[in-house]
Write a protein that holds these residues in place. Structure first.
Motif, PDB file in Angstrom:
ATOM      1  N   THR A   1       9.563 -16.170  -6.036  1.00 53.73           N
ATOM      2  CA  THR A   1      10.535 -15.129  -5.707  1.00 53.73           C
ATOM      3  C   THR A   1      11.214 -15.443  -4.381  1.00 53.73           C
ATOM      4  N   PHE A   2      12.528 -15.339  -4.352  1.00 58.74           N
ATOM      5  CA  PHE A   2      13.297 -15.530  -3.123  1.00 58.74           C
ATOM      6  C   PHE A   2      13.539 -14.171  -2.460  1.00 58.74           C
ATOM      7  N   GLY A   3      13.270 -14.089  -1.160  1.00 59.93           N
ATOM      8  CA  GLY A   3      13.437 -12.834  -0.428  1.00 59.93           C
ATOM      9  C   GLY A   3      12.453 -11.770  -0.882  1.00 59.93           C
ATOM     10  N   PRO A   4      11.159 -12.076  -0.991  1.00 61.33           N
ATOM     11  CA  PRO A   4      10.205 -11.142  -1.593  1.00 61.33           C
ATOM     12  C   PRO A   4       9.801 -10.003  -0.657  1.00 61.33           C
ATOM     13  N   ARG A   5       9.399  -8.914  -1.283  1.00 61.96           N
ATOM     14  CA  ARG A   5       8.902  -7.727  -0.580  1.00 61.96           C
ATOM     15  C   ARG A   5       7.658  -7.244  -1.318  1.00 61.96           C
ATOM     16  N   LEU A   6       6.616  -6.880  -0.567  1.00 57.42           N
ATOM     17  CA  LEU A   6       5.356  -6.441  -1.151  1.00 57.42           C
ATOM     18  C   LEU A   6       4.941  -5.119  -0.532  1.00 57.42           C
ATOM     19  N   GLU A   7       4.628  -4.123  -1.363  1.00 57.11           N
ATOM     20  CA  GLU A   7       4.085  -2.861  -0.862  1.00 57.11           C
ATOM     21  C   GLU A   7       2.574  -2.896  -0.998  1.00 57.11           C
ATOM     22  N   VAL A   8       1.879  -2.577   0.086  1.00 54.90           N
ATOM     23  CA  VAL A   8       0.422  -2.545   0.065  1.00 54.90           C
ATOM     24  C   VAL A   8      -0.053  -1.098   0.192  1.00 54.90           C
ATOM     25  N   THR A   9      -1.211  -0.830  -0.393  1.00 55.75           N
ATOM     26  CA  THR A   9      -1.699   0.547  -0.488  1.00 55.75           C
ATOM     27  C   THR A   9      -3.103   0.712   0.097  1.00 55.75           C
ATOM     28  N   THR A  10      -3.630  -0.348   0.717  1.00 58.67           N
ATOM     29  CA  THR A  10      -4.969  -0.283   1.304  1.00 58.67           C
ATOM     30  C   THR A  10      -4.911  -0.721   2.769  1.00 58.67           C
ATOM     31  N   GLU A  11      -5.907  -0.294   3.531  1.00 54.81           N
ATOM     32  CA  GLU A  11      -5.919  -0.594   4.961  1.00 54.81           C
ATOM     33  C   GLU A  11      -6.099  -2.078   5.250  1.00 54.81           C
ATOM     34  N   ARG A  12      -6.765  -2.780   4.356  1.00 53.65           N
ATOM     35  CA  ARG A  12      -6.942  -4.222   4.522  1.00 53.65           C
ATOM     36  C   ARG A  12      -6.601  -4.925   3.214  1.00 53.65           C
TER      37      ARG A  12
ATOM     38  N   ASP B   1      12.260 -22.418  11.406  1.00 55.25           N
ATOM     39  CA  ASP B   1      11.634 -21.104  11.301  1.00 55.25           C
ATOM     40  C   ASP B   1      12.209 -20.396  10.076  1.00 55.25           C
ATOM     41  N   PHE B   2      11.332 -19.829   9.245  1.00 54.18           N
ATOM     42  CA  PHE B   2      11.782 -19.137   8.042  1.00 54.18           C
ATOM     43  C   PHE B   2      10.948 -17.877   7.822  1.00 54.18           C
ATOM     44  N   ASP B   3      11.620 -16.812   7.359  1.00 52.77           N
ATOM     45  CA  ASP B   3      10.906 -15.628   6.902  1.00 52.77           C
ATOM     46  C   ASP B   3      10.374 -15.892   5.491  1.00 52.77           C
ATOM     47  N   LEU B   4       9.131 -15.477   5.239  1.00 46.40           N
ATOM     48  CA  LEU B   4       8.506 -15.738   3.953  1.00 46.40           C
ATOM     49  C   LEU B   4       8.307 -14.480   3.121  1.00 46.40           C
ATOM     50  N   LEU B   5       7.702 -13.446   3.709  1.00 45.34           N
ATOM     51  CA  LEU B   5       7.307 -12.273   2.928  1.00 45.34           C
ATOM     52  C   LEU B   5       7.343 -11.033   3.805  1.00 45.34           C
ATOM     53  N   ARG B   6       8.099 -10.016   3.356  1.00 45.78           N
ATOM     54  CA  ARG B   6       8.107  -8.720   4.044  1.00 45.78           C
ATOM     55  C   ARG B   6       7.082  -7.804   3.376  1.00 45.78           C
ATOM     56  N   ILE B   7       6.192  -7.241   4.179  1.00 42.90           N
ATOM     57  CA  ILE B   7       5.117  -6.387   3.675  1.00 42.90           C
ATOM     58  C   ILE B   7       5.336  -4.978   4.201  1.00 42.90           C
ATOM     59  N   VAL B   8       5.331  -4.017   3.284  1.00 41.94           N
ATOM     60  CA  VAL B   8       5.551  -2.615   3.629  1.00 41.94           C
ATOM     61  C   VAL B   8       4.303  -1.833   3.258  1.00 41.94           C
ATOM     62  N   ALA B   9       3.713  -1.143   4.227  1.00 37.28           N
ATOM     63  CA  ALA B   9       2.517  -0.340   3.975  1.00 37.28           C
ATOM     64  C   ALA B   9       2.914   1.057   3.511  1.00 37.28           C
ATOM     65  N   ALA B  10       2.234   1.560   2.504  1.00 40.32           N
ATOM     66  CA  ALA B  10       2.507   2.912   1.992  1.00 40.32           C
ATOM     67  C   ALA B  10       2.211   3.954   3.074  1.00 40.32           C
ATOM     68  N   ALA B  11       2.763   5.156   2.878  1.00 40.43           N
ATOM     69  CA  ALA B  11       2.577   6.228   3.860  1.00 40.43           C
ATOM     70  C   ALA B  11       1.120   6.644   3.974  1.00 40.43           C
ATOM     71  N   GLN B  12       0.393   6.510   2.878  1.00 41.09           N
ATOM     72  CA  GLN B  12      -1.047   6.772   2.902  1.00 41.09           C
ATOM     73  C   GLN B  12      -1.764   5.545   2.345  1.00 41.09           C
ATOM     74  N   LEU B  13      -2.782   5.100   3.062  1.00 36.28           N
ATOM     75  CA  LEU B  13      -3.497   3.899   2.672  1.00 36.28           C
ATOM     76  C   LEU B  13      -4.947   4.217   2.327  1.00 36.28           C
ATOM     77  N   ARG B  14      -5.431   3.599   1.266  1.00 33.60           N
ATOM     78  CA  ARG B  14      -6.822   3.778   0.891  1.00 33.60           C
ATOM     79  C   ARG B  14      -7.729   3.082   1.909  1.00 33.60           C
ATOM     80  N   PRO B  15      -8.769   3.760   2.386  1.00 37.84           N
ATOM     81  CA  PRO B  15      -9.660   3.130   3.366  1.00 37.84           C
ATOM     82  C   PRO B  15     -10.288   1.859   2.802  1.00 37.84           C
TER      83      PRO B  15
END
Length: 446
Positions: A185-196, A274-288
């Motif tokens: 994927t070019f210009g990828p974005r990933l949403e994460v839902t856990t604290e780690r 220098d290149f950007d690889l992956l943008r990671i967005v954390a959800a408003a609430q994260l599972r411990p």
């Protein structure tokens, strides 16, 4: 996310995997279709997953217009099942290797290995991850696609019509692309839902070295190398991977924050820019999620016995090892099963790296200095900087076959295809001098 392929064992207790190599079109850039190759799809392949102790059987179908192979990079298995250049799969044919998985939990991968064409076949898109679990995994993120993510890094060049551009077999290193892809994927974005979150990072590029860090300089933990978990996590701000190398990291996130994974120019000739690889967005609430354990595995260092054999390999230019280009019919080294040896890799020119099939090794020295703490575990691929010597403690497996070789080679694919590769066989201890150094044409498929 690459789909997960984890078949249940059949009545005989065998996990059966089916992979089809095929050509197609993939939308990588907006509004354009790129001719690509893939496994079970048009680009890249599914993530395979099995457990230590599993018996696995593959059915690999070749629906490409060219002969190829599938090498199980990082897998400890018999040479005849290795998928190197001596196990060709002709167009229309099916290859059915099988083995029992007997190695610690690890992130390995699979890719073509036809001599002279590996760079082209990988560049077109043939690659995928192969995850091994075991019963001793500690409390780490392991829910695939939820808190445990494959990150396949590749760089490409594109022509104006969207097709892949450049010749993988030209230039000093081959292709260093100007478009960075993650899992295709070019210009990828990933949403994460856990604290780690656990990221299994693979450098699947033909030549580029990645020096990985987050834009906000956050620290994170490296928990595994090519061959499995470290004994304890190593906290870092950045780490590097050359082609074929893998590492697993655990990163912590706060609710609602964003993080940007980048590769940062560190002055190396195969990692420029220098290149950007992956943008990671954390959800408003994260599972411990629990903290990273202080101890990860019962790591046993490779102990080199007194008087261990020392083998020396000299890399010059891009097309030979010890002055000899690859010869499919020549055995270069004969190794007794179960041996522990020291391999010294001397590089007299620009950057290379070095991959050994079947084995696990530990890096003893990099040009007289200890390796970075994050690279002290079991490995199968190592960076060899220009004008340096790297010393390895190499542990060989039990699979005896005096006629079928494993490979060792530079994993910069243009160099591998140009002849910077050699062959070794593993034999019953005490029979080394009896083994012929010539492979019969009928056995090698040539």
């Amino acid at each position: 996310m690459p789909p997960l392929l984890q078949p249940k064992p059949d009545k005989d207790g065998v996990r059966r995997f089916e992979l089809t190599m095929q050509a197609g079109q993939t939308r990588i850039l907006p509004g354009k279709q790129t001719p690509t190759w893939g496994f079970n799809g048009t680009f890249l392949g599914p993530t395979l997953r099995a457990k230590r102790g599993d018996r696995v059987r593959m059915a690999v179908r070749n629906r490409l217009p060219e002969t190829s192979t599938v090498h199980w990079h990082g897998m400890r298995l018999p040479a005849i099942m290795d998928g190197g250049p001596h196990q060709p799969i002709e167009p229309g044919a099916v290859w059915t290797p099988h083995w029992t998985i007997d190695q610690p939990a690890t992130t390995s991968w699979y890719h073509p290995h036809p001599h002279g064409s590996t760079a082209k076949h990988v560049y077109r898109g043939l690659a995928g991850m192969f995850l091994i679990d075991d019963d001793h995994d500690v409390d780490l993120p392991s829910d695939y696609g939820v808190d445990d993510f494959p990150i396949i890094l590749q760089d490409k060049r594109f022509a104006a019509d969207g097709s892949l551009d450049g010749d993988p077999l030209k230039g000093t290193f081959g292709i260093l692309g100007d478009h960075m892809l993650v899992n295709g994927t070019f210009g990828p974005r990933l949403e994460v839902t856990t604290e780690r979150v656990r990221f299994r990072v693979l450098n699947g590029s033909n030549a580029r070295m990645y020096n990985l860090a987050f834009a906000d300089k956050r620290r994170f933990h490296v928990i595994a190398n090519d061959g499995g978990l470290l004994g304890a996590p190593v906290e870092v701000e950045e780490f590097s991977l050359t082609p074929g190398e893998r590492a697993e990291i655990v990163v912590s996130f706060a609710p609602g924050e964003q993080a940007l994974l980048q590769t940062v120019d560190n002055g190396v000739d195969i990692g420029e820019g220098d290149f950007d690889l992956l943008r990671i967005v954390a959800a408003a609430q994260l599972r411990p999620a629990p903290a990273v354990p202080a101890r990860l595995a019962s790591f046993v260092p490779i102990t080199v016995p007194p008087g261990a054999k020392v083998r020396r390999f000299r890399l010059t230019g891009h097309d030979a090892i010890n002055g000899k280009p690859m010869d499919m019919k020549r055995i270069d080294e004969v190794v007794p099963a179960g041996a522990v040896e020291i391999w010294e890799v001397e590089n007299n020119v620009y950057s290379h790296n070095f991959h050994i099939h079947e084995v696990a090794f530990q890096v003893l020295e990099m040009d007289g200095s200890a390796p970075p703490a994050y690279a002290t575990g079991y490995k199968d691929t190592v960076y060899v900087p220009g004008k340096s010597v790297v010393r390895l403690a190499v542990q060989f497996g039990p699979h005896v076959d005096p006629r079928t070789p494993y490979m060792y080679h530079c994993h910069l694919l243009r160099h591998e295809d140009s002849g910077m590769m050699g062959q070794f066989v593993i034999v019953k201890p005490g029979t080394e001098e009896q083994v012929s150094r010539v492979i019969t044409s009928s056995h090698s498929g040539h």
